[in-house]
Enzyme design. Structure first.
Site, PDB file in Angstrom:
ATOM      1  N   GLN A   1      11.267 -37.782  10.143  1.00  0.00           N
ATOM      2  CA  GLN A   1      10.096 -36.980   9.784  1.00  0.00           C
ATOM      3  C   GLN A   1       9.155 -37.706   8.828  1.00  0.00           C
ATOM      4  O   GLN A   1       8.042 -37.246   8.603  1.00  0.00           O
ATOM      5  CB  GLN A   1      10.525 -35.642   9.178  1.00  0.00           C
ATOM      6  CG  GLN A   1      11.206 -34.736  10.184  1.00  0.00           C
ATOM      7  CD  GLN A   1      11.593 -33.434   9.554  1.00  0.00           C
ATOM      8  OE1 GLN A   1      12.645 -33.324   8.924  1.00  0.00           O
ATOM      9  NE2 GLN A   1      10.726 -32.443   9.706  1.00  0.00           N
TER      10      GLN A   1
ATOM     11  N   GLY B   1      14.905 -29.065   3.696  1.00  0.00           N
ATOM     12  CA  GLY B   1      15.544 -30.287   4.160  1.00  0.00           C
ATOM     13  C   GLY B   1      14.508 -31.178   4.814  1.00  0.00           C
ATOM     14  O   GLY B   1      13.409 -30.727   5.160  1.00  0.00           O
TER      15      GLY B   1
ATOM     16  N   HIS C   1      19.957 -28.254  11.401  1.00  0.00           N
ATOM     17  CA  HIS C   1      18.558 -28.514  11.745  1.00  0.00           C
ATOM     18  C   HIS C   1      18.230 -29.993  11.522  1.00  0.00           C
ATOM     19  O   HIS C   1      17.631 -30.642  12.384  1.00  0.00           O
ATOM     20  CB  HIS C   1      17.649 -27.615  10.896  1.00  0.00           C
ATOM     21  CG  HIS C   1      16.197 -27.830  11.117  1.00  0.00           C
ATOM     22  ND1 HIS C   1      15.430 -26.967  11.866  1.00  0.00           N
ATOM     23  CD2 HIS C   1      15.355 -28.805  10.702  1.00  0.00           C
ATOM     24  CE1 HIS C   1      14.180 -27.416  11.902  1.00  0.00           C
ATOM     25  NE2 HIS C   1      14.117 -28.533  11.188  1.00  0.00           N
ATOM     26  N   GLU C   2      18.627 -30.523  10.380  1.00  0.00           N
ATOM     27  CA  GLU C   2      18.325 -31.928  10.068  1.00  0.00           C
ATOM     28  C   GLU C   2      19.127 -32.885  10.943  1.00  0.00           C
ATOM     29  O   GLU C   2      18.602 -33.914  11.386  1.00  0.00           O
ATOM     30  CB  GLU C   2      18.548 -32.217   8.578  1.00  0.00           C
ATOM     31  CG  GLU C   2      17.721 -31.354   7.627  1.00  0.00           C
ATOM     32  CD  GLU C   2      16.238 -31.273   7.943  1.00  0.00           C
ATOM     33  OE1 GLU C   2      15.678 -32.228   8.518  1.00  0.00           O
ATOM     34  OE2 GLU C   2      15.628 -30.247   7.618  1.00  0.00           O
TER      35      GLU C   2
ATOM     36  N   HIS D   1      17.383 -33.403  14.168  1.00  0.00           N
ATOM     37  CA  HIS D   1      16.304 -34.404  14.108  1.00  0.00           C
ATOM     38  C   HIS D   1      16.840 -35.808  14.373  1.00  0.00           C
ATOM     39  O   HIS D   1      16.189 -36.607  15.052  1.00  0.00           O
ATOM     40  CB  HIS D   1      15.611 -34.397  12.740  1.00  0.00           C
ATOM     41  CG  HIS D   1      14.526 -33.397  12.622  1.00  0.00           C
ATOM     42  ND1 HIS D   1      13.363 -33.459  13.338  1.00  0.00           N
ATOM     43  CD2 HIS D   1      14.429 -32.284  11.848  1.00  0.00           C
ATOM     44  CE1 HIS D   1      12.578 -32.442  13.034  1.00  0.00           C
ATOM     45  NE2 HIS D   1      13.212 -31.708  12.126  1.00  0.00           N
TER      46      HIS D   1
ATOM     47  N   CYS E   1       9.757 -25.831  11.002  1.00  0.00           N
ATOM     48  CA  CYS E   1       9.979 -27.259  10.851  1.00  0.00           C
ATOM     49  C   CYS E   1       8.713 -27.901  10.298  1.00  0.00           C
ATOM     50  O   CYS E   1       7.608 -27.605  10.776  1.00  0.00           O
ATOM     51  CB  CYS E   1      10.336 -27.868  12.207  1.00  0.00           C
ATOM     52  SG  CYS E   1      10.600 -29.641  12.145  1.00  0.00           S
ATOM     53  N   LEU E   2       8.876 -28.782   9.313  1.00  0.00           N
ATOM     54  CA  LEU E   2       7.709 -29.445   8.728  1.00  0.00           C
ATOM     55  C   LEU E   2       6.959 -30.287   9.753  1.00  0.00           C
ATOM     56  O   LEU E   2       5.746 -30.482   9.617  1.00  0.00           O
ATOM     57  CB  LEU E   2       8.145 -30.320   7.552  1.00  0.00           C
ATOM     58  CG  LEU E   2       8.750 -29.586   6.353  1.00  0.00           C
ATOM     59  CD1 LEU E   2       9.245 -30.584   5.308  1.00  0.00           C
ATOM     60  CD2 LEU E   2       7.757 -28.612   5.749  1.00  0.00           C
TER      61      LEU E   2
END
Length: 180
Positions: A60, A55, A143-144, A147, A101-102
């Site tokens: 991000q 995702g 999670h997204e 953000h 996480c990216l």
């Protein structure tokens, strides 16, 4: 569920790393789903694919908008865009699972989240839809969504994991020219 990647050229963007301020700014609602939003979503899919993520949220890639994308065949997460997503229901048993996480490369820790959630959002045509899942996809959605609401995995990790990754977080801050 059909692949909702828009047609046309897409470019992978640079993933914004912690402590970039965009990651700590509440994402603004999308006023209208238009060609600009669809182009951003295409870039987000390309970025997520290039980074091998499950995702990716708009902040991000430096865009403070309430959009995220998902998709991975490995864990059966549908390839889909979520515009102005809202968690409708996320109650019940909290299950711990290791998350990464990216925007926090190499940093992983245990995060407790509801197992089953319902989400409501707009698709790329501006139509509202609602989904309920009780698997890895539900975790990705949460999670997204975090953000979009300025919450990072390091904010939700267990205290022990926060201590364990403290040096890595400090290193990211130093690499960005920040102080600890």
């Amino acid at each position: 569920m059909p692949d909702q990647t828009p047609n046309g050229p897409a470019a992978a963007r640079r993933v914004v790393l912690y402590p970039d301020p965009v990651l700590r700014r509440k994402a603004a609602p999308v006023v209208r789903v238009d060609a600009g939003v669809r182009a951003l979503v295409a870039d987000m899919f390309a970025t997520m694919d290039a980074e091998d993520g499950a995702g990716l949220a708009a902040p991000q890639v430096g865009e403070s908008l309430r959009i995220f994308v998902t998709g991975t065949s490995e864990r059966e997460v549908a390839r889909r865009a979520y515009v102005n997503p809202v968690l409708v229901d996320g109650t019940g048993v909290l299950e711990p699972m290791e998350e990464g996480c990216l925007s926090l490369p190499g940093i992983r820790g245990s995060v407790r989240r509801p197992v089953t959630v319902t989400i409501r959002a707009l698709d790329l045509e501006g139509r509202e839809f609602e989904e309920t899942r009780g698997d890895f996809a539900a975790r990705v959605w949460q999670h997204e969504l975090d953000h979009l609401d300025v919450i990072l995995t390091i904010d939700k990790m267990s205290p022990i994991d926060r201590l364990r990754v403290r040096r890595q977080v400090k290193d990211l801050m130093l690499a960005a020219g920040g102080e600890d």
